[in-house]
Scaffold this motif. Sequence first.
Motif, mmCIF file in Angstrom:
data_model
loop_
_atom_site.group_PDB
_atom_site.id
_atom_site.type_symbol
_atom_site.label_atom_id
_atom_site.label_comp_id
_atom_site.label_asym_id
_atom_site.label_seq_id
_atom_site.Cartn_x
_atom_site.Cartn_y
_atom_site.Cartn_z
ATOM 1 N N LEU A 31 -12.108 66.783 -39.645
ATOM 2 C CA LEU A 31 -11.766 68.067 -39.345
ATOM 3 C C LEU A 31 -11.237 68.830 -41.021
ATOM 4 C CD1 LEU A 31 -10.231 67.476 -36.371
ATOM 5 C CD2 LEU A 31 -13.288 68.349 -36.447
ATOM 6 N N SER A 32 -11.137 70.142 -40.569
ATOM 7 C CA SER A 32 -10.649 71.039 -41.553
ATOM 8 C C SER A 32 -9.281 70.831 -42.642
ATOM 9 C CB SER A 32 -10.118 72.438 -41.800
ATOM 10 O OG SER A 32 -9.871 72.647 -40.237
ATOM 11 N N ASP A 33 -7.910 70.278 -41.476
ATOM 12 C CA ASP A 33 -7.248 69.725 -42.176
ATOM 13 C C ASP A 33 -7.042 68.502 -42.049
ATOM 14 O OD1 ASP A 33 -7.481 68.590 -39.253
ATOM 15 O OD2 ASP A 33 -6.123 69.164 -38.242
ATOM 16 N N GLY A 34 -7.838 67.763 -42.264
ATOM 17 C CA GLY A 34 -7.676 66.369 -42.523
ATOM 18 C C GLY A 34 -7.826 65.170 -41.592
ATOM 19 N N MET A 35 -8.184 66.050 -40.365
ATOM 20 C CA MET A 35 -7.739 65.011 -39.373
ATOM 21 C C MET A 35 -9.567 64.340 -38.695
ATOM 22 S SD MET A 35 -4.510 64.490 -38.385
ATOM 23 C CE MET A 35 -5.245 63.785 -36.819
ATOM 24 N N VAL A 36 -9.552 63.383 -37.844
ATOM 25 C CA VAL A 36 -10.737 62.308 -38.231
ATOM 26 C C VAL A 36 -10.917 62.669 -36.717
ATOM 27 C CG1 VAL A 36 -12.177 60.824 -39.023
ATOM 28 C CG2 VAL A 36 -10.849 61.585 -40.565
ATOM 29 N N MET A 37 -12.425 62.907 -36.281
ATOM 30 C CA MET A 37 -11.853 62.775 -34.392
ATOM 31 C C MET A 37 -14.067 61.645 -35.130
ATOM 32 S SD MET A 37 -13.038 65.993 -32.289
ATOM 33 C CE MET A 37 -15.001 66.752 -33.249
#
Length: 69
Positions: A63-69
Amino acid sequence: MINRVEGWSRVTGPSTAPIAVLIDGATGSSVEGAALSLIGRATARTFGSRTYGVASANERVELSDGMVM
Protein backbone atom coordinates in the motif's frame (compact mmCIF):
# COMPACT_ATOMS: atom_id res chain seq x y z
CA MET A 1 -31.79 -2.55 -1.80
CA ILE A 2 -33.75 -5.14 0.14
CA ASN A 3 -33.73 -4.35 3.85
CA ARG A 4 -36.03 -7.12 4.96
CA VAL A 5 -36.51 -10.67 3.81
CA GLU A 6 -39.33 -12.57 5.42
CA GLY A 7 -38.07 -14.93 8.11
CA TRP A 8 -34.63 -13.30 8.32
CA SER A 9 -33.30 -10.60 10.61
CA ARG A 10 -30.19 -8.45 10.46
CA VAL A 11 -27.27 -9.57 12.62
CA THR A 12 -26.00 -6.60 14.63
CA GLY A 13 -23.00 -8.27 16.23
CA PRO A 14 -20.86 -11.36 15.87
CA SER A 15 -22.94 -14.36 14.90
CA THR A 16 -23.38 -17.07 17.48
CA ALA A 17 -24.66 -19.61 14.97
CA PRO A 18 -22.51 -22.75 14.71
CA ILE A 19 -20.42 -23.03 11.52
CA ALA A 20 -19.18 -26.34 10.11
CA VAL A 21 -16.37 -26.08 7.55
CA LEU A 22 -15.88 -29.23 5.45
CA ILE A 23 -12.38 -29.57 3.95
CA ASP A 24 -10.30 -32.23 2.21
CA GLY A 25 -7.43 -32.63 -0.22
CA ALA A 26 -9.43 -30.92 -2.96
CA THR A 27 -9.81 -27.75 -0.86
CA GLY A 28 -7.34 -25.18 -2.16
CA SER A 29 -6.55 -21.58 -2.97
CA SER A 30 -9.01 -18.95 -1.80
CA VAL A 31 -11.25 -21.56 -0.15
CA GLU A 32 -8.34 -22.34 2.18
CA GLY A 33 -8.22 -18.66 3.06
CA ALA A 34 -11.93 -18.60 3.79
CA ALA A 35 -11.58 -21.67 6.02
CA LEU A 36 -8.62 -20.09 7.83
CA SER A 37 -10.59 -16.93 8.47
CA LEU A 38 -13.10 -18.96 10.47
CA ILE A 39 -10.58 -20.88 12.57
CA GLY A 40 -10.44 -19.39 16.01
CA ARG A 41 -14.11 -18.45 16.12
CA ALA A 42 -15.77 -20.08 19.10
CA THR A 43 -18.66 -21.26 16.95
CA ALA A 44 -16.66 -22.61 13.97
CA ARG A 45 -15.25 -26.10 13.60
CA THR A 46 -13.47 -27.80 10.71
CA PHE A 47 -14.12 -31.38 9.64
CA GLY A 48 -12.22 -33.52 7.16
CA SER A 49 -8.60 -33.93 6.22
CA ARG A 50 -5.62 -31.80 5.17
CA THR A 51 -6.24 -29.26 2.46
CA TYR A 52 -4.36 -29.12 -0.85
CA GLY A 53 -2.03 -26.45 0.53
CA VAL A 54 -1.87 -24.10 -2.46
CA ALA A 55 -2.49 -20.39 -2.16
CA SER A 56 -2.27 -19.78 -5.90
CA ALA A 57 -4.72 -16.87 -6.07
CA ASN A 58 -3.09 -14.80 -3.35
CA GLU A 59 -0.48 -12.14 -3.84
CA ARG A 60 1.21 -9.48 -1.75
CA VAL A 61 0.09 -5.91 -2.36
CA GLU A 62 2.11 -3.01 -0.96
CA LEU A 63 0.00 0.00 0.00
CA SER A 64 1.03 3.64 -0.38
CA ASP A 65 1.80 3.91 3.35
CA GLY A 66 4.24 0.98 3.16
CA MET A 67 1.87 -1.52 4.75
CA VAL A 68 1.38 -4.86 3.02
CA MET A 69 -1.82 -6.81 2.64
